[in-house]
Enzyme design. Sequence first.
Site, mmCIF file in Angstrom:
data_model
loop_
_atom_site.group_PDB
_atom_site.id
_atom_site.type_symbol
_atom_site.label_atom_id
_atom_site.label_comp_id
_atom_site.label_asym_id
_atom_site.label_seq_id
_atom_site.Cartn_x
_atom_site.Cartn_y
_atom_site.Cartn_z
ATOM 1 N N ASN A 1 3.354 -29.362 -28.080
ATOM 2 C CA ASN A 1 3.698 -30.566 -27.322
ATOM 3 C C ASN A 1 3.253 -30.378 -25.884
ATOM 4 O O ASN A 1 3.139 -29.246 -25.408
ATOM 5 C CB ASN A 1 5.221 -30.785 -27.359
ATOM 6 N N HIS B 1 4.497 -31.499 -22.083
ATOM 7 C CA HIS B 1 5.680 -32.036 -21.406
ATOM 8 C C HIS B 1 5.384 -32.119 -19.907
ATOM 9 O O HIS B 1 4.852 -31.167 -19.336
ATOM 10 C CB HIS B 1 6.880 -31.118 -21.677
ATOM 11 N N SER C 1 3.480 -28.733 -18.873
ATOM 12 C CA SER C 1 3.527 -27.524 -19.699
ATOM 13 C C SER C 1 3.117 -27.867 -21.121
ATOM 14 O O SER C 1 3.529 -28.904 -21.658
ATOM 15 C CB SER C 1 4.973 -26.978 -19.779
ATOM 16 N N ASP D 1 12.082 -29.495 -26.102
ATOM 17 C CA ASP D 1 11.241 -28.961 -25.023
ATOM 18 C C ASP D 1 11.544 -27.481 -24.758
ATOM 19 O O ASP D 1 11.413 -27.010 -23.617
ATOM 20 C CB ASP D 1 11.417 -29.789 -23.728
HETATM 21 C C1 GRF Z 1 2.782 -37.692 -21.024
HETATM 22 O O1 GRF Z 1 3.279 -37.645 -19.716
HETATM 23 C C2 GRF Z 1 3.231 -36.456 -21.777
HETATM 24 O O2 GRF Z 1 3.353 -35.341 -20.954
HETATM 25 C C3 GRF Z 1 4.574 -36.865 -22.311
HETATM 26 O O3 GRF Z 1 4.447 -38.227 -22.622
HETATM 27 C C4 GRF Z 1 3.405 -38.812 -21.846
HETATM 28 C C5 GRF Z 1 2.448 -39.412 -22.811
HETATM 29 O O4 GRF Z 1 1.410 -40.126 -22.191
HETATM 30 N N1 GRF Z 1 4.942 -36.039 -23.429
HETATM 31 P P1 GRF Z 1 0.161 -40.526 -23.036
HETATM 32 O O5 GRF Z 1 0.655 -41.407 -24.174
HETATM 33 O O6 GRF Z 1 -0.506 -39.288 -23.518
HETATM 34 O O7 GRF Z 1 -0.718 -41.306 -22.090
#
Ligand code: GRF
Length: 191
Positions: free
Chosen positions: A108, A110, A137, A146
């Site tokens: 993932n 984050h 991260s 997370d």
């Molecule tokens: C990103 O900020 C990611 O870090 C978080 O959700 C958001 C997703 O944005 N997990 P996108 O859909 O990739 O534009």
Amino acid sequence: MAKSRVGILISGRGSNMASLVEASRAPDSGYDVVLVASDKHEAPGLAWAAEQGVPTFAMSPRGIPKPEYEAAIDAALRDAGVEAIALAGYMRLLSDDFVAKWRGRILNIHPSLLPKYKGLDTHARAIAAGDAMAGCSVHVVTEELDGGEVLGQAQVPILPGDTAETLGARVIVEEHKLYPRMLDQWLSMRR
Ligand code: GRF
């Protein structure tokens, strides 16, 4: 060497998914994106993936018991021959059962410097705390939200007058660079 087969789960914009797909097209990339799946039919990222010729799968969980819903996602991923999953703005908690089935095979991204600011509103929380640095991260997904091993981070300074939006706009630029690099590295270590 055969490339790793990656499935990406999204819920919305899908800008990280797009950066993963684009990076997978570099000749030296170690992975192919073989499925983009979403819990929202209307996710803009899903339309983008379809236009790019990436196979897509969409299913709303509304009215479906979670185990059944996740079994359908699991089946779509397995039918596509997915070996590893990249979560990219997937706004649903995966059950412990799902995580166990794919143990050590889900990443993932984050938008915080974990272990700080798990969960939502990360940029606003970093600004409110008076932090000098924010960032993102890439981590392995475990049952703890997370909470899995952090594979890599990118830092972004918090500037005077930053809002969650202005900071987020700078962090996402780093997300798009970090995620493909970490995914590729992590997959190559596993081969
Ligand atoms: C990103 O900020 C990611 O870090 C978080 O959700 C958001 C997703 O944005 N997990 P996108 O859909 O990739 O534009």
